[in-house]
Design an enzyme around this catalytic site. Structure first.
Site, mmCIF file in Angstrom:
data_model
loop_
_atom_site.group_PDB
_atom_site.id
_atom_site.type_symbol
_atom_site.label_atom_id
_atom_site.label_comp_id
_atom_site.label_asym_id
_atom_site.label_seq_id
_atom_site.Cartn_x
_atom_site.Cartn_y
_atom_site.Cartn_z
ATOM 1 C CB CYS A 222 26.802 -64.411 -39.007
ATOM 2 S SG CYS A 222 26.190 -63.203 -40.198
ATOM 3 C CD GLU B 72 30.970 -63.241 -37.365
ATOM 4 O OE1 GLU B 72 31.617 -62.335 -37.891
ATOM 5 O OE2 GLU B 72 30.107 -63.911 -37.991
ATOM 6 C CB CYS C 2 27.790 -58.558 -41.063
ATOM 7 S SG CYS C 2 26.672 -59.437 -39.942
ATOM 8 C CB CYS D 164 28.116 -60.273 -36.389
ATOM 9 S SG CYS D 164 27.416 -61.778 -37.086
#
Length: 146
Positions: A61, A63, A103, A106
């Site tokens: 991801c 992040e 998500c 994360c």
């Protein structure tokens, strides 16, 4: 909406713009669709984009990429505020880059690195800032914490 949500500051809007600029520069349909930006506790801005993969479980991801750059490039772990944005696919009618919520993985990662971090998410009328704890009730722990 969480009662702890607050309005965006000028610095928060700049963080959204930084995430949007990161994904505009690196967008590749079906490969890079999400950009993230975080502001460290020292005030540094770090950006990242997601790394997709043919094997979905190998994807990373945006992040996490930004957090990895924070740790690697700046030697920091403190997250003041973080945001992710999604670039629309070419066939979508609305081509607006929008704030998206992190998500579950994360959320855990952000909280692991800074349980006092704030996250920009979409509220009922637009982006708002919430503490990571508002997105992660009853956070996982190894049973060693009291």
């Amino acid at each position: 909406m969480d009662a702890r949500a607050t309005e965006l500051t000028v610095a928060d809007r700049a963080l959204i713009a930084a995430a949007a600029e990161a994904i505009k520069r690196r967008y590749r349909n079906d490969w890079q669709e999400v950009g993230a930006a975080l502001r460290s506790r020292s005030g540094q801005i770090v950006t990242g984009v997601n790394l997709d993969a043919y094997l979905g479980r190998m994807a990373v991801c945006a992040e996490a990429v930004a957090l990895g750059k924070l740790v690697t490039d700046l030697g920091e772990t403190g997250i003041d505020t973080i945001v992710a944005v999604r670039h629309p696919r070419p066939h979508e009618a609305d081509q607006t880059i929008r704030v998206v919520s992190p998500c579950g993985s994360c959320r855990e990662l952000i909280c692991d690195y800074d349980p006092d971090a704030h996250v920009i998410i979409m509220g009922e009328t637009g982006p708002v800032v919430v503490p990571i704890g508002a997105l992660l009730p009853n956070k996982y722990n190894r049973g060693t914490e009291t």
